[in-house]
Write a protein that holds these residues in place. Structure first.
Motif, PDB file in Angstrom:
ATOM      1  N   CYS A  79     -18.459  41.392 132.668  1.00 13.64           N
ATOM      2  CA  CYS A  79     -19.723  40.868 132.162  1.00 13.64           C
ATOM      3  C   CYS A  79     -19.674  39.346 132.184  1.00 13.64           C
ATOM      4  O   CYS A  79     -18.717  38.743 131.693  1.00 13.64           O
ATOM      5  N   HIS A 105     -21.397  37.386 130.482  1.00 11.88           N
ATOM      6  CA  HIS A 105     -21.718  36.814 129.171  1.00 11.88           C
ATOM      7  C   HIS A 105     -20.578  36.994 128.174  1.00 11.88           C
ATOM      8  O   HIS A 105     -20.115  36.024 127.603  1.00 11.88           O
ATOM      9  N   CYS A 146     -22.388  43.688 125.113  1.00 12.69           N
ATOM     10  CA  CYS A 146     -23.465  42.815 124.632  1.00 12.69           C
ATOM     11  C   CYS A 146     -24.855  43.265 125.066  1.00 12.69           C
ATOM     12  O   CYS A 146     -25.847  42.678 124.652  1.00 12.69           O
ATOM     13  N   THR A 190     -26.247  43.111 128.048  1.00 13.72           N
ATOM     14  CA  THR A 190     -26.831  42.342 129.145  1.00 13.72           C
ATOM     15  C   THR A 190     -26.960  43.218 130.384  1.00 13.72           C
ATOM     16  O   THR A 190     -26.038  43.957 130.727  1.00 13.72           O
ATOM     17  N   HIS A 247     -27.059  43.540 134.334  1.00 13.85           N
ATOM     18  CA  HIS A 247     -26.512  42.770 135.458  1.00 13.85           C
ATOM     19  C   HIS A 247     -26.894  43.388 136.793  1.00 13.85           C
ATOM     20  O   HIS A 247     -26.839  44.609 136.953  1.00 13.85           O
TER      21      HIS A 247
END
Length: 71
Positions: free
Chosen positions: A25, A27, A47, A49, A51
């Motif tokens: 990841c 992030h 988290c 997110t 992608h």
């Protein structure tokens, strides 16, 4: 490629063969080991997110290159 980089005053950077560029990841840096080559987009379980696999890999490789001290 390296000799052409020398011609133009550039350098070639190589990531470690096993660097998880598309599985990490961008992030929170959690690695998604369950990701397969068929998965083109994925959501980080750490988290949340979303992608795109290729965009994420490119960003992770750039970050790794910039973090490495220049020789």
């Amino acid at each position: 490629m390296e000799y052409k980089a020398d011609w133009y005053g550039s350098r070639v950077w190589k990531a470690d063969r096993w660097f998880p560029s598309s599985k990490q990841c961008g992030h929170c840096h959690r690695v998604n080991r369950a990701l397969t080559l068929a998965d083109r987009a994925w959501v980080c379980t750490g988290c949340g997110t979303v992608h795109d696999r290729d965009d994420n890999a490119a960003r992770n490789l750039l970050e790794a290159m910039l973090a490495e001290p220049t020789a």
